[in-house]
Write a protein that holds these residues in place. Sequence first.
Motif, short mmCIF file in Angstrom:
data_model
loop_
_atom_site.label_atom_id
_atom_site.label_comp_id
_atom_site.label_asym_id
_atom_site.label_seq_id
_atom_site.Cartn_x
_atom_site.Cartn_y
_atom_site.Cartn_z
N ASP A 54 -56.94 44.46 11.56
CA ASP A 54 -57.30 44.50 9.55
C ASP A 54 -57.71 45.81 9.02
OD1 ASP A 54 -56.76 42.74 7.51
OD2 ASP A 54 -59.00 41.62 7.81
N TYR A 55 -58.33 45.45 7.71
CA TYR A 55 -58.70 46.63 7.06
C TYR A 55 -59.99 46.34 7.02
CZ TYR A 55 -53.66 47.78 6.42
OH TYR A 55 -51.83 48.56 6.70
N ASP A 56 -60.81 47.17 6.71
CA ASP A 56 -62.08 47.52 6.63
C ASP A 56 -61.85 47.83 5.30
OD1 ASP A 56 -62.14 49.98 6.29
OD2 ASP A 56 -63.59 50.45 7.45
N ASP A 57 -63.23 48.21 4.19
CA ASP A 57 -63.09 48.21 2.48
C ASP A 57 -62.25 50.10 2.84
OD1 ASP A 57 -63.71 46.02 1.84
OD2 ASP A 57 -65.37 46.15 1.50
N ASP A 58 -62.18 50.29 3.69
CA ASP A 58 -62.54 51.99 3.06
C ASP A 58 -60.69 52.36 4.26
OD1 ASP A 58 -64.58 52.83 2.41
OD2 ASP A 58 -65.36 52.52 4.52
N LEU A 59 -60.13 51.32 4.09
CA LEU A 59 -58.74 51.77 5.37
C LEU A 59 -59.08 51.57 6.39
CD1 LEU A 59 -56.56 52.34 1.62
CD2 LEU A 59 -57.66 50.17 2.24
N ASN A 60 -59.25 51.56 7.16
CA ASN A 60 -59.09 51.87 8.33
C ASN A 60 -58.79 50.49 9.07
OD1 ASN A 60 -60.33 54.47 8.41
ND2 ASN A 60 -62.18 53.72 7.27
N LEU A 61 -57.76 50.80 10.18
CA LEU A 61 -57.98 49.51 10.87
C LEU A 61 -58.98 48.69 11.29
CD1 LEU A 61 -54.12 50.16 11.02
CD2 LEU A 61 -54.61 48.77 9.64
N VAL A 62 -59.86 48.26 11.43
CA VAL A 62 -60.36 47.83 12.41
C VAL A 62 -60.11 46.27 13.93
CG1 VAL A 62 -62.24 48.38 11.22
CG2 VAL A 62 -61.11 46.09 10.71
N PRO A 63 -60.61 46.12 14.75
CA PRO A 63 -60.07 44.77 15.45
C PRO A 63 -59.86 43.76 14.90
CG PRO A 63 -61.91 46.56 16.65
CD PRO A 63 -61.43 46.70 14.72
N TRP A 64 -59.74 42.78 15.30
CA TRP A 64 -59.18 41.07 14.54
C TRP A 64 -59.28 40.68 15.20
CZ3 TRP A 64 -55.82 38.70 9.76
CH2 TRP A 64 -57.29 37.82 9.32
N HIS A 65 -58.02 39.93 15.67
CA HIS A 65 -58.04 39.45 16.81
C HIS A 65 -57.42 39.94 18.30
CE1 HIS A 65 -56.55 35.30 18.41
NE2 HIS A 65 -56.50 35.88 19.59
N ALA A 66 -57.63 41.02 17.65
CA ALA A 66 -57.36 42.64 18.97
C ALA A 66 -58.93 43.08 19.25
CB ALA A 66 -56.43 43.42 18.90
N ARG A 67 -59.25 42.74 20.60
CA ARG A 67 -59.97 43.57 20.62
C ARG A 67 -60.58 45.38 20.48
NH1 ARG A 67 -62.25 43.17 25.70
NH2 ARG A 67 -60.51 42.38 26.57
#
Lengths: 592, 306
Positions: free
Chosen positions: A126-139
């Motif tokens: 998923d994205y954080d507010d700065d448009l970086n991809l962050v782990p969500w279902h994937a660790r």
Amino acid sequence: MSGTMGGCGSYFSARTRARTSLVRISLTRINLSRTSLVRIILSRISYACIHNVSTMPDARLLLLLCLAVLFLTGSCSPDARSERLHPEENVLRIAVPSDPRSLDPAIAYDVVTWPLVRTLFHGLVDYDDDLNLVPWHARSWSISEDGRTITFKLRQDIRFSNGRPITSEDFAYSLERILNPATRSPGQGFYRNIVGARAFQNGSADRVSGLRTPDLETLEIELVHPDLPFLYCIAMPFAYAVPREEVERRGDKFGRYPVGAGPFTLAAWQRGTRMRLEKSPSYYRADEIRLEAIELMVGGNETLHMMMFERGELDIASVTSTGIPDADFIRVMKDPELSKRVAQQPLNAIQYLSMNTELPPFDNVNVRRAVNHAIDRRRIVSLISDRGILARGVLPPGMPGFNEALEGYEYDPGKARELLSAAGYPNGFTTELMITAQSGIDTKIGQAVQQDLAAVGITVEIRPVTGPTRIEATGRRGTVPFSTFGWYQDYPDPSNFLDVLLNGDRITEVHSTNVAFYDNERVNALLNEASSSTDQARRLALYQEAERLIVDDAPWVFLYYPQMYLLRQPWLKGLKLNPVWPIRYEMMWIEP
Amino acid sequence: MLSRILRRLGWAAVVLWGTTVITFLIVHAVPADPVRVYAGANADAETIERIRSELGFDNPLAVQYGRYVGNLLRGDLGTSLVTGERVLDAILIRFPVTFSLALTAVCLWMLMSVPLGVLTAKYRGRAIDRTVLIVSLVAISLPVFWLARMLQYYLAYRTGVFPVGGFAGWTHIILPAATLALVITGYYARLVHTNMVEVLNADYVRVARAKGIPEYVVLFKHGLRNAVIPVITILGLDMAALMGGVVFTENVFALPGLGVLALQSVFNLDVPMIMGVVLFSAAMVVCANIVVDFVYMWIDPRVEGV
């Protein structure tokens, strides 16, 4: 008053005349409050009714009655404004203009439905507010040296709302399902870079060989060629996990009876009327979700939604990209109370005019530059109540690779005339601008462009057509010379603008997304190199160079980058806009 | 009588078949691509072609039409390209809303127009007659969407007496129905008026009056009963037309009826849904025509069937 009754005078008895003049006196001489005036009028009418039973009803009385109704309604103000008119406490109430076409993540593809799909399903990243991809279902995830294999390590503690734990096989199945022609997913094009995708689509393979699941917590995706933005495609709702057993059970109706792993589940959906999503007790972070339910009204346009909002029946004025209706925008922004509750977000989107570089006179670069100089963007933006940022190039400010140093084209009719003369059109020419008939913005842009270009001798005929007709015609080679366009990102990468809309290698005879049919070999080479490069800094540099060349060639009139405005009620908390997911219902709550 | 019924039904089938042909041709003559609409503006050419072949839109028109009629004969109107709903389901879900709106409107305007018509016929040329005539003319000339917005603004938004829009019960029907009724009442009031004036001049009414029968009995028993027969005919046809969806009213008040469905399917170029709604509306009008014809024959034996 009596003047207006003119010819009917002979029908009135002396008694009625006296009564009417009494009302007139009270109107003019005594400064009465509206309520007491209404009371007087009503008493006159009842007096007449009681004492004149046997005679015919009086036309003047009818008029008085109408007046009374007008005064009555005029004296009541919408005093419900500051109160929530909704019986349920922690339930978000919103309205959408029409039914989402489907809640199936493989099918849904619009800005209103995606936020809903996010509440029902769960994805790998998923994205954080700065448009970086962050782990969500994937660790976590890793990309191989050659940039062709992505390996995801998955969390093991998440279940579908039917109770079954989610494994890597579910994500592999979900991706394969998008590529399956029978699913008819509009998103299939984003995943064709997976090894074996084409063979699977053509029916020569049963599985997509590039999707591998060595164990239940590992998903490997092998790509045909290195593709950094592919991770963004994985973050798109198309790739969210769906349970195979439910999909097979429901078939084509899965989008009507969706089952996912998101924070909400679908509780009710009466087509064309309402939809209700309720908090899922089995969601793995259920304690972070503060809303009990989301209640959607289906139907009505933005004007109706605004009225309902102001009566306290809705918690957000409009959840479409319009946000606040045109007609209300200035009033809302000037209202000290309402303007405090406006949230604003520049969108990764652009509004532009496309000039078909294959059709004369737009095949001449000086003509295209002249048109760019001749159009006053500032005025166009002011016509939409300043809800946009002036564009100097293709990429919007929120996009990685945005080039602040681009100069673009200044409004300069004198220079435009010079360029037209240089191009061999000293007296201008006549052309046709295609716009979408239902779009108010398109109409405004069309008229402004018409006036601006007339000033340099170019006659523009505006041709309004329906949205579907415009999309079909502009995508057909050699058909439409000049058209309005808007583009909203699929994911925050320059390739989603430059490659899709301006790469000459992408030109097709029909359904071309490169509607300017712009083909510059140097630009194509830069874009192709960037799309297979695995070095992000290098990619962005290549995209900036390509954009510079594109702006110089001017296949478009770069108008503005739209901004989104949302108006919320004071009791709605947690509304934080994001350029990729403008609205995130799962973060909101109600606090009376 | 039986052969007459069969003949009427035969013609009805021909009319409906003609409707499918014309609608089919018009929808496919539109210079736009339904598959492109389905796939979204961002889809690439390959995706569009794959979806086209999945939907069967790559076949020749004649084949597509043949398949459509084949499915139609089995009672299958197809599936919406946009929402994935079965077209027949979509229509049947929305029909009750449109039906209750139409029925409420009809009741409202008959309740207003019949007394007004009788009253103005009784007091012909007097102030009440002229006032009603003027008000009727104004009401008939009002654009429905304007009146709808005015009622919505004053009676719902400003005062909160009625719901602003949407559909969650019978209170949501009143304002839309009132809008329709206000516009149409004037027309029906004149209709009743004209017929009443004619009837009141008839010999049997003069006889009735001469016999000293009370005026209200003369008006309502002898007069209205005869004056209202042609009105009922027109009412049947109007009701059928309303069944096809009241596009403006439903859209202003966001009522989930056939009018909204029709408009949305046209905007989305949802071919099966457009075909379905048009066919359904045509069927409504055809049915109403048949029913009205037979009812008329039954009421007035002098009328010969076609």
